[in-house]
Design a protein around this motif. Structure first.
Motif, PDB file in Angstrom:
ATOM      1  N   MET A   1      -1.265 -33.305   3.059  1.00 41.83           N
ATOM      2  CA  MET A   1       0.078 -33.912   2.961  1.00 41.83           C
ATOM      3  C   MET A   1       0.974 -33.077   3.711  1.00 41.83           C
ATOM      4  SD  MET A   1       2.287 -34.902  -0.588  1.00 41.83           S
ATOM      5  CE  MET A   1       0.925 -35.774  -0.928  1.00 41.83           C
ATOM      6  N   PRO A   2       1.816 -33.487   4.394  1.00 38.27           N
ATOM      7  CA  PRO A   2       2.719 -32.816   5.325  1.00 38.27           C
ATOM      8  C   PRO A   2       3.596 -31.974   4.585  1.00 38.27           C
ATOM      9  CG  PRO A   2       2.625 -35.130   6.032  1.00 38.27           C
ATOM     10  CD  PRO A   2       1.954 -35.270   4.683  1.00 38.27           C
ATOM     11  N   ASP A   6       8.108 -29.739   7.316  1.00 37.06           N
ATOM     12  CA  ASP A   6       7.623 -30.585   8.549  1.00 37.06           C
ATOM     13  C   ASP A   6       8.249 -31.851   8.415  1.00 37.06           C
ATOM     14  OD1 ASP A   6       6.497 -28.276   9.380  1.00 37.06           O
ATOM     15  OD2 ASP A   6       4.751 -28.747   8.661  1.00 37.06           O
ATOM     16  N   THR A  81      -4.746 -42.571   7.493  1.00 35.25           N
ATOM     17  CA  THR A  81      -4.191 -41.566   6.673  1.00 35.25           C
ATOM     18  C   THR A  81      -5.230 -40.911   5.967  1.00 35.25           C
ATOM     19  OG1 THR A  81      -2.165 -42.919   6.783  1.00 35.25           O
ATOM     20  CG2 THR A  81      -2.230 -41.086   4.848  1.00 35.25           C
ATOM     21  N   ARG A  82      -5.240 -39.591   6.232  1.00 33.05           N
ATOM     22  CA  ARG A  82      -6.480 -38.861   5.682  1.00 33.05           C
ATOM     23  C   ARG A  82      -5.898 -38.498   4.130  1.00 33.05           C
ATOM     24  NH1 ARG A  82     -10.935 -40.152   8.280  1.00 33.05           N
ATOM     25  NH2 ARG A  82     -10.784 -39.758  10.669  1.00 33.05           N
ATOM     26  N   GLY A  84      -4.483 -36.891   1.075  1.00 33.43           N
ATOM     27  CA  GLY A  84      -3.461 -35.918   0.928  1.00 33.43           C
ATOM     28  C   GLY A  84      -2.356 -35.590   2.078  1.00 33.43           C
ATOM     29  N   THR A  85      -2.521 -36.598   3.091  1.00 33.27           N
ATOM     30  CA  THR A  85      -1.612 -36.495   4.095  1.00 33.27           C
ATOM     31  C   THR A  85      -0.445 -37.604   4.133  1.00 33.27           C
ATOM     32  OG1 THR A  85      -3.005 -37.710   5.740  1.00 33.27           O
ATOM     33  CG2 THR A  85      -3.210 -35.571   5.673  1.00 33.27           C
ATOM     34  N   GLY A  86      -0.341 -38.173   3.038  1.00 35.96           N
ATOM     35  CA  GLY A  86       0.728 -39.267   3.093  1.00 35.96           C
ATOM     36  C   GLY A  86       1.938 -38.500   2.708  1.00 35.96           C
ATOM     37  N   ALA A  87       3.070 -39.217   3.095  1.00 36.89           N
ATOM     38  CA  ALA A  87       4.462 -38.819   2.853  1.00 36.89           C
ATOM     39  C   ALA A  87       4.757 -39.116   1.552  1.00 36.89           C
ATOM     40  CB  ALA A  87       5.439 -39.669   3.676  1.00 36.89           C
TER      41      ALA A  87
END
Length: 204
Positions: A1-2, A6, A81-82, A84-87
Motif C-alpha cells: 500500500m502506498p 507518497d 493493483t497488487r 497491499g497497494t490500493g489507496a
C-alpha cells in the motif's frame, strides 16, 4: 500500500495540475469546492492527508472523479493493483479501513473498494451525485446498512444494490470484525464553475 505521505504528494500534484489547467486561482477552487483556501494550500503541498469528504469535493469541483484524483497515471489497457497497494482513503476510529483497489474512467465512473470494520466502526455518507448506484457484498462478519429510512442487516455472503444518491450509513454489526467489497457506479460530471454548489458532499 502506498505510504500516506507518497499518496498525499501525488494527490497534491494532481490537484495543482488540474487547477492550473483550468486557469483557476486557489480562491476560485476554494469557492467551487467549498474547501478552505488554507486546506487547499496544504493539500497541494502534499502536507495533508485529506479526508474522503474533502477529496470528493475537490474531484467534483474539478470534474475528474475520485478515481482519477487518487490513481497513478494510466499507462496500459489493463491495470493491476497488487495486494497491499490500493489507496487507503478511510480509517475508522476502531481500526477499520477503506481501500480503493481499482478504478475505471468515465463516462460511468467505476470504483472497487475493500472495506474492513471493527466493532463500533461506522461510516456515514451524504448523497452522492444523482444516478449513483452502489453494490455491496459482505465477505466476513455482519454489516448494517441504512439507506434513507430503510435499515438492512447483512450477513456474510449477502449482497445488496442500492441508490448511492440517498443518505446512507455502513456499520459493523455485533462483536466481530466485518469485511465487505463495494462497487460504486457514478455518472461523471462536468467541472463546476466557481460559485456553483456541489452535490457530492461526503463519504466519510
Amino acid at each position: 500500500m502506498p505510504a500516506p505521505d507518497d499518496l498525499a504528494l501525488a494527490i497534491g500534484a494532481r490537484v495543482r495540475e488540474e487547477r492550473r489547467r483550468r486557469d483557476w486561482t486557489l480562491d476560485q477552487l476554494a469557492e467551487a469546492s467549498t474547501v478552505s483556501r488554507r486546506m487547499l494550500v496544504t493539500v497541494e503541498q502534499g502536507a495533508a492527508n485529506p479526508s474522503i469528504a474533502t477529496l470528493l469535493r475537490l474531484s467534483d469541483a474539478l470534474g475528474i472523479g475520485l478515481p482519477e484524483l487518487v490513481a497513478p497515471p494510466r499507462s496500459a489497457a489493463a491495470e493491476i493493483t497488487r495486494a497491499g497497494t490500493g489507496a487507503l482513503l478511510w480509517q475508522g476510529e476502531h481500526g477499520g479501513r477503506g481501500v480503493l483497489v481499482a478504478t475505471s474512467p468515465g463516462p460511468l465512473v467505476h470504483e472497487l473498494w475493500h472495506w474492513t470494520m471493527q466493532p463500533g466502526d461506522q461510516l456515514a455518507s451524504d448523497p452522492h451525485r444523482p444516478g449513483c448506484r452502489e453494490l455491496l457484498q459482505v465477505l466476513e462478519g455482519a454489516v448494517v446498512l441504512a439507506v434513507g429510512d430503510e435499515r438492512h442487516e447483512l450477513a456474510a455472503g449477502d449482497a445488496i444494490a442500492f441508490a448511492g444518491d440517498e443518505p446512507h450509513v455502513y456499520s459493523c454489526a455485533g462483536d466481530a470484525p466485518a469485511a465487505f467489497s463495494m462497487t460504486v457506479l457514478e455518472p461523471a460530471g462536468p467541472a463546476a464553475e466557481p460559485g456553483t454548489p456541489t452535490t457530492h458532499v461526503a463519504r466519510s
